[in-house]
Structure formats: C-alpha cells, structure tokens
Design an enzyme around this catalytic site. Sequence first.
Site, PDB file in Angstrom:
ATOM      1  N   ASP A  89       0.843  -1.184   0.000  1.00  0.00           N
ATOM      2  CA  ASP A  89       0.000   0.000   0.000  1.00  0.00           C
ATOM      3  C   ASP A  89       0.889   1.248   0.000  1.00  0.00           C
ATOM      4  O   ASP A  89       1.946   1.247  -0.632  1.00  0.00           O
ATOM      5  CB  ASP A  89      -0.928  -0.031   1.223  1.00  0.00           C
ATOM      6  CG  ASP A  89      -2.273   0.629   0.971  1.00  0.00           C
ATOM      7  OD1 ASP A  89      -2.294   1.857   0.763  1.00  0.00           O
ATOM      8  OD2 ASP A  89      -3.295  -0.075   0.975  1.00  0.00           O
ATOM      9  N   SER A 128     -11.096  -0.885  -0.641  1.00  0.00           N
ATOM     10  CA  SER A 128      -9.791  -0.853   0.028  1.00  0.00           C
ATOM     11  C   SER A 128      -9.930  -1.158   1.509  1.00  0.00           C
ATOM     12  O   SER A 128      -8.999  -1.666   2.137  1.00  0.00           O
ATOM     13  CB  SER A 128      -9.146   0.529  -0.124  1.00  0.00           C
ATOM     14  OG  SER A 128      -8.528   0.680  -1.368  1.00  0.00           O
ATOM     15  N   HIS A 155      -3.670   6.011   3.577  1.00  0.00           N
ATOM     16  CA  HIS A 155      -4.355   4.814   3.090  1.00  0.00           C
ATOM     17  C   HIS A 155      -3.707   3.541   3.621  1.00  0.00           C
ATOM     18  O   HIS A 155      -4.386   2.626   4.109  1.00  0.00           O
ATOM     19  CB  HIS A 155      -4.352   4.834   1.560  1.00  0.00           C
ATOM     20  CG  HIS A 155      -5.250   3.825   0.917  1.00  0.00           C
ATOM     21  ND1 HIS A 155      -4.860   2.535   0.697  1.00  0.00           N
ATOM     22  CD2 HIS A 155      -6.511   3.937   0.419  1.00  0.00           C
ATOM     23  CE1 HIS A 155      -5.847   1.884   0.085  1.00  0.00           C
ATOM     24  NE2 HIS A 155      -6.861   2.711  -0.090  1.00  0.00           N
TER      25      HIS A 155
END
Length: 846
Positions: free
Chosen positions: A219, A622, A292
Amino acid sequence: MWTKAQPLPSRKITDPESQSFSPNEIKQQPLPYLARTIHILIFFIIHSINQSHDTTINTSNLLIPQAAPLQRRTTRKKMASFDSMFFVVLLLLGLCCRASVSAPVPVAEKKTYIVHLAKSQIPATFDHHLDWYESSLRSVSDSAEMMYTYSDVAHGYSARLTEQEAESLARQPGIMSVFPEVRYELHTTRTPQFLGLDAGPDMFTESDSVSEVVIGVLDTGVWPESKSFDDTGMGPIPISWKGECETGTNFNTSNCNRKLIGARFLSKGYEAALGPIDETRESRSPRDDDGHGTHTSSTAAGSVVDGANLLGYAAGTAHGMATRARVAVYKVCWAGGCFSSDILAAMDKAVQDNVNVMSMSLGGGSADYYRDSVAVGAFAAMERGIVVSCSAGNSGPSAYSLSNLAPWITTVGAGTLDRDFPAFVSLGDGRNFSGVSLYRGDPLPSSLVPIVYAGNATNMTNGNLCMTGTLIPEKVAGKLVVCDRGINPRVQKGAIVKAAGGVGMVLANTEANGEELVADAHLLPATAVGQKDGDTIKNYVFSDPNPSATILFEGTKLGVQPSPVVAAFSSRGPNGLTPEILKPDMIAPGVNILAAWSGKVGPTGLPVDLRRVGYNIISGTSMSCPHVSGLAGLLKAAHPDWSPAAIKSALMTTAYVKYKNGEMLKDVSTGRPSTPFDHGAGHVDPVSALDPGLVYDLTVDDYLDFLCALGYTPFQINTLARRNYTCDASKKYSLGDFNYPAFAVSFKTGQAGAGNTSALSVVKYTRTVTNVGSPGTYKATVRSEGDNVKIVVEPDTLSFTKLNDQQSYTVTFTAGAMPSSINSFARIEWSDEKHVVGSPVAFSWA
C-alpha cells in the site's frame, strides 16, 4: 506486449515529441531558425562586399547549409580586404552547417517493461541466470539498466526500454514475454463486534499461533507512531521471518518493533516513469504520507486501542481483525499511483520474507492472467501457501466492473456496518431529511439560512458538481449550497463551497449512487443525502421564492438496519475475463470504517485541511479487503495446514446472504435484493468460517488444469507458473471440473417457446469437498429464484467417516433458450444439521 506466440504489432507513434526520422526525412525538415538567420546575414555581407569593392559576386548557387564556390572578379589590389570578409563568411557558414547538423533529433521515448524469461532455457554459456538477464538486456541496449530482478513470483526483470528495443528483446530465445508496465490505483471499530469477533477469547486462538502469522500489506506505507502498531505484550519476532526494516526519509530501523516487524519501500518503477520523488511532498521511505496504507494495515492487524475516534465520532476500542498478528508493510503506492514493476518486486520480497497473507487494496482493471502482474505474483504466492486478498474495485454499481479476477486471488467487495452518523437537513417548510456527516466544528446559525442549488449559482455546465472555479461567489455567499455528487471528491466540493463564501453544503446523490450514504469529515457544515431526498430538496429550492434550511448533527448511531447492504460503489460481476468463475468472492465491511491514520495529512486528505487525527473514517473496497486479510490470518493460525484455497472456501461457504429476519441482503444502489454478482458468496462470517465443516480445496495442478481449460499456450502458462508445462493433448479439460466454491453457468441465447425442448441446454459441473470437521452425513438442498433452470445434484447425500475424507458430486443444469443479457440465480447448500456449506449459482444467457 510482445511474445513469440504472436506477430509483432506495427509501430505507431502518435506523440509528436517522440517521433524519430530517417536520414532522408531529416534532410527534408525545415532549417532551424539560426541557420535561416545566418543565411540572410551571408547574403547581405556578400552584397556589401560587392558594393564596397566594385566586385561582382554570383550568388545564384548559394545554398544553405553548403555554399557554392564564390566566383571572384577582382583586382589583386583589393584582394586582402576581400579575404578578410571572406573569412567571416566561411565562419558563418561553419556555424550554419553546425546549427543544421546538430539540430536536436527527438529521442525515442523509453518506458518500463517487465521481461519474463524461461529460466529452464538458460544457455549453457552462462553460469548464473542473472548473467543471462544482463546479457539479454545488453544485446538490445548499451545504456539500459535492470531496475528489478524477480526470482520468486516471476523469472525475469524490469528495465526502461524503447518500443523498438522491447520488440527486439521479445525475439530472443528464452524470452517468453515483454509487457509494458501498468499503473494501478488504490481502491479507497465497530467491525470486530459487527463480525462477531468479540464472542470470547477462546473463539480464536489470539495467542501464540496468531502471533506467528505475518500479514504483508502492499500500500502507501505506514505511520509507525500510531498506537495501532504498539507491540506491548507481543513476544519475540517469529524465527521464520526473513524481512527487513528499511531506512529512508523520516524512517529508521527503530520505527519497527515486535508488531511492525518489517517495512520496505519500492519506487524504481514510479521514479522511472514520473521522475525522482519530491521529498518535500512524500517520504522516500516506508513512511505513509497519504494515510491509506496505515488505515488498511491497522484494519487487518492493528493492536487494541482504547478511546479511538474521529473528531468524537465512532468512539470506542479499535483493533484489527487479527490483533496479535505481525504486520509487514511494502510501500508501492505513491502520489502518482502504483506501478506494476514495483508491485511485482514487493510481492517477490514478501514471498522471500515469509509472509503468510498478502493484502492488496489496489487494482488496475482486468487483463489476461499471464499479463496481470498481481495475478502473476499471486500465483507464486499461492504455491507457497500464502493467501492473497485483493479489493474488488470501486467502479460499482456498473456490471463487469471488477478488478483482480484470478481464481487464486480472494476478491472482496464492500458492504455497510450497522453504524451511522446522522445529520439532518431541515427545510424552511418544516420537512426534515436524513443524511450523514462527520463534520465537527462551528455549527450553522441557530436560525435558518438561505439555500441555493449550485447549478443556479454558476455559468458553467458542470457547476452543479461544485468543481473548482465553477461557483459565483456573489450567488453562494452566506448560503447553504446543494451540490450534486460525482466527478471530483466529495470533501473537495465542500472546500470549494467554503472558498466561494458558502456557509454549508448539502451533497445530493445522483442516479449513479442511489441511496448510498458515505460520511465525510467535511471542512464546513455539510451532510450527504440520497438521490430521492436530494431531488426533493432541489425541488423545494426551485419552487420556494425564499428557500431556507439548516443542518442538524446527531453524532454516532448504532444498530442501524438493515445491515449490511452492498455498497453502491462496490464493483460488480459478471466476470468479464472468465465467466465460469463467479466474482466477487464475498463482501466485508467497507463503508465508514474507523482505523489508524497518517500524521502527515488531515482526515480529508486535502492540502487545505490542517487538522491532524490519529484515526480516520473512510470507505471503499480498500477497507473491506484488509478485513478479509486479517480474518484469513486468523484462519491460518487456527488451521496452519489449510491451503489458501481451503481458507477462501471456508470464508465463502459460510458467508451469509440473509438477514436474521429471513430477508435477502439488499443492494443500496437499487433498494432491491442483491445478487451473487453483487455480493459473491455473501457477507463474511468469521465465526462460522472457523468451523466450516467442508471445504473445496485446490492444488497447484488444479490451477494448471484451469489454465489448460482456458486454452493457454505453454509460454503463457510458463509466465504464470515459472516452469515448462504443456497441457495433455489426450486429456479433455473443462472449466466445469474446476473445484471452485461457487458456480457460474452460461447458456446459449435463443428464443424459447412453450414446449420448445429442442432449445434445451445441459451443463454439468463436478465438485469435490473435503471434510475438515467431525464425521457426518451431509444432505444437499437447492433454492432457486425461478423455474427457468432445472438443477439436479447427484448424489444428494455425502457421508464422511474421517477427517480429510473427500467426496465428489455432480450438478446438472438444464435450461431452455432465453434472450441475451438474462441472469438468474440459485443456491446449493450441504448441511449435516450443524454446518451449512453454501455455494452461490449464477446463470446467464449469452
């Protein structure tokens, strides 16, 4: 892409700046500006010589860049003066010629290619495969360098090449394929209670066995200071761990601990494509400047953190799915995206590091499995016993919108929780409409304020979307502004309204999002409403001469029903690559998820957002992907001998498709029951998955047979399997025999009339189930939403006498011809009165 199995494509150059010319074409190009200027100067110098020395010069043959011989008619007395001028002319001619010859010729553009080689075909002249790799690259380019070499998830390397060099390389012996790099995009705690993980400490072995599990997250990196990576109470790092804690900008080895045991960053592909990383914007290290990656990794395996919340919302104890598991992060996503050469290198490292689960909340559309770097890497991971969990994508509710379709990948869609953050719109006529918001700050005035529709406060055709520069400040100042959802980020719309002088925003869904509500931490008082309420509010604004409204914020609400519902943004089937494989595999919580956040950015991620939070609430597949990654880690700890296919089967066959009241799961985009194209096998139920009763297992040979059934060539299989493998010409391969825990059946299209038995189609699928529980007898039941397909299971009873006992059954599907684009659904369940082993069935006519 170039391979030996197909002719090379013709070369097309559409970018004028990347054109290259033949020598003849160069001669025909216009002279550079400098050459034309010197040409004129020479003419006037010669003309001056003629005038001042009473000399006749023949300039009829004077050409640039090469001048014709000068025909001098002069006396010896004037010769010295003329020679001086002639020297100047020659000097200018030299400059002219140099300017013409050295005019820059555009250089062919280079881009990154991933080169797959047949390692078994290494020439005898090389002692090591890396020498062969280097030689193959040098044969087409003296300047190119290998960016990465791949040894575990692929055999080959990546390098920057021109199109012509890539073509030439693909022709060499032993080169299986040369693929251009692909850019992938990110697909962006109440969930433990919602999933039943608070049932008790003995339900899952959250001790020594779980602490041996390592979850690798590919990620944007990690914010190591987050409390979610606190290692208090964690034992020594597993002796099987081979990874590293890499150092770089704002990151050193002390940032890792017994929880966060590994951290790497891979950026060569990104930097080769977009230039060096701007370290004033993002850290060239595993540090997460985006948020994220910190969110996804803490969702999968974050430690227990009391008092977690976002601006007071969703307050409580936060923890990941596998709180005692170890975390290893691989930063492959940067400000400009995630590049396949970096992703493949990270997967290679993760296999070498000995992770047990790979979690990848990213995707790049759908491509043939042997061309998809994620699918290629995941195949090798599967062979090593590593579960690979990927997000399905955020392109719903459109059909055929899925990413990560390979059957050896667990593909996860998104559903909602039973938690909401209500914020009501109260109109001047007394009506109230429910919305959601995470705004925390100064409220709107206690009295109603004027409200305006953005489409009426702009001179732009897209002004209704509240995009940058579209709103007229004089028309929105001091008012609530109704903006339509779509195109630009939801939180950005609020920032644009605020910059134009608006005091608040009502974000109205359009048809694309229906009644789905996603909460955001807006920068001004704002709430999001569904399409129906949004249309009603807009009609009020249009019809009332003095429309007014306000927003009332109600905090956090639990026990929202129905829940879960399939999120509108969650990508949908059918599977456009292999229709016989039903995708997505399952759904998990992915809407309004609270998890750890980066200290570098605010909760909206906007540059103007100066707030800093330890935890954030965001939505996307996600977020659903790491839920399943963490649950896979728990199952791996409880059943270390289970294969990745068995773990996925347990999660799929125990997933639920009904609420407790017996009604089917809902699709928020339509308000109607969802289908297996929306929710796959159903919503994940980890407690049931711990003891599934039966599993549908798969071996590497089963996957190779699957590739043979697809008609893959030896080189295509070699790209995935990294070995020489040829399908048996005497064997009949069938996708119907692939032991997947779901069924997708395609019938022929036609006009079916009453009694038209000649149009019947018969399809047979065979499955084998393995007993992973106590001995017992299972009985099959079939539930179908219609009678257009006859379903027969033979035998309809299976008896198991011991652990790992296997039994096979065949399902015969018989259907009449139907018009194209028709879909129908059913469900097959096996039960021993303790376990229910369910499989979704999808029918289509094409």
